[in-house]
Design a protein around this motif. Sequence first.
Motif, short mmCIF file in Angstrom:
data_model
loop_
_atom_site.label_atom_id
_atom_site.label_comp_id
_atom_site.label_asym_id
_atom_site.label_seq_id
_atom_site.Cartn_x
_atom_site.Cartn_y
_atom_site.Cartn_z
N PRO A 294 26.19 52.43 34.29
CA PRO A 294 25.59 51.12 33.96
C PRO A 294 26.41 49.94 34.49
CG PRO A 294 25.81 52.51 31.99
CD PRO A 294 26.46 53.25 33.10
N ASP A 295 27.73 50.14 34.65
CA ASP A 295 28.55 49.03 35.16
C ASP A 295 28.95 49.23 36.62
OD1 ASP A 295 30.26 51.17 34.83
OD2 ASP A 295 31.85 50.02 33.84
N ALA A 296 28.17 50.08 37.32
CA ALA A 296 28.50 50.33 38.74
C ALA A 296 28.33 49.06 39.56
CB ALA A 296 27.60 51.44 39.29
N LEU A 297 29.26 48.85 40.50
CA LEU A 297 29.21 47.67 41.36
C LEU A 297 28.54 48.01 42.69
CD1 LEU A 297 32.89 46.39 40.94
CD2 LEU A 297 30.83 45.51 39.78
N VAL A 298 27.80 47.03 43.21
CA VAL A 298 27.13 47.21 44.50
C VAL A 298 27.91 46.46 45.57
CG1 VAL A 298 25.01 46.73 45.80
CG2 VAL A 298 24.88 47.46 43.40
N MET A 299 28.20 47.16 46.68
CA MET A 299 28.95 46.53 47.77
C MET A 299 28.21 46.71 49.10
SD MET A 299 32.79 47.83 46.72
CE MET A 299 33.67 46.64 47.70
#
Length: 351
Positions: A294-299
């Motif tokens: 749920p707290d995954a970051l998008v790069m």
Amino acid sequence: MAAENGDNSLAAPLDTCRIPESALYNAALMTSAEKQLPPIFPHRHLLGIEGLSAADITALLDLADTYVEQNRQVDKKGSVLRGRTQINLFFEASTRTQSSFELAGKRLGADVMNMSVGSSSVKKGETLIDTAVTLNAMHPDLIIIRHASSGAVELLSQKVSCSVVNAGDGAHEHPTQALLDALTIRRRKGRIEGLTVAICGDILHSRVARSNILLLGAMGARVRVIAPPTLLPRGIDRFGVEVFHDMRKGLEGCDIVMMLRLQLERMSGSYVPSQREYFHYFGLDYEKLGHAKPDALVMHPGPMNRGVEIDSAVADDINRSVIREQVEMGVAVRMAVLDALARNLPNELRI
Ligand code: NCD
């Protein structure tokens, strides 16, 4: 001291006050040579992540952290590269990388020259070497190179007496991109070790993927690659990554989702049926992102092709996407690299 404590009574009258010669030097204006900054990076060039230790990478990231703070001040100007000449030699198009190397050099006080060379007019081999020898005669201290051929930057580094930084060579390496990605991750997550990072898209043609796989592996992250079989290099599993062809399965439990552009300029022939179908299976939208943590970051290293590898709403979501932060970190990381390499340059006259 007395004045600093608010007590002026002991201060000498102005006419008898002798300013010690050493105080005439403003510490902020001193170059790295004058300050005798300690070396932190035991390499003459930065040609790739390959060959760097975890300690080398950590030293650059720690120094970059200090430059993030400097870049957020009104006065961003330092002087550790004062007197140094930096040449940016870009044989391939670039927005972020070239401009951030230029800003980085200028913020450290270097004289920066940009040479934009259209790739069509430049051939490999002798021409590249001739260019290197010509530029070397102008006594640059640092040359930053981007070239369409893997290995071209290393070849050039053998012909010059200055330090060379690889700003991307073909599908081989793009070390400062991997470093800025690592800095972004470390600042957001507090660590790199133990994280699960998914790199998705055109792995086959991506120097960003290669440098990131090497760096993340060296720093103890678990790396997954997600792509159709046509966009994966043969033998990718030898890099110690887990391979997925199904995006939803690959994103399961990930901390970081790193998206890559389809590098159409490096493709001869068809690698995907259509961009629409590609988006359906491998484009990052909220539904697929829902499979990551749920707290995954998008790069994304940029430039983005919205609607091809990433949905616009996800790319612009300030709660999930750190794409703009990556650009900010890019300037700081490049300042750290230039500073670290300049500390190793000779300070005496070279003829
Ligand atoms: C990347 C590059 O040039 O390798 N871009 C960049 O440096 N920010 C990735 C790309 O072109 O897709």
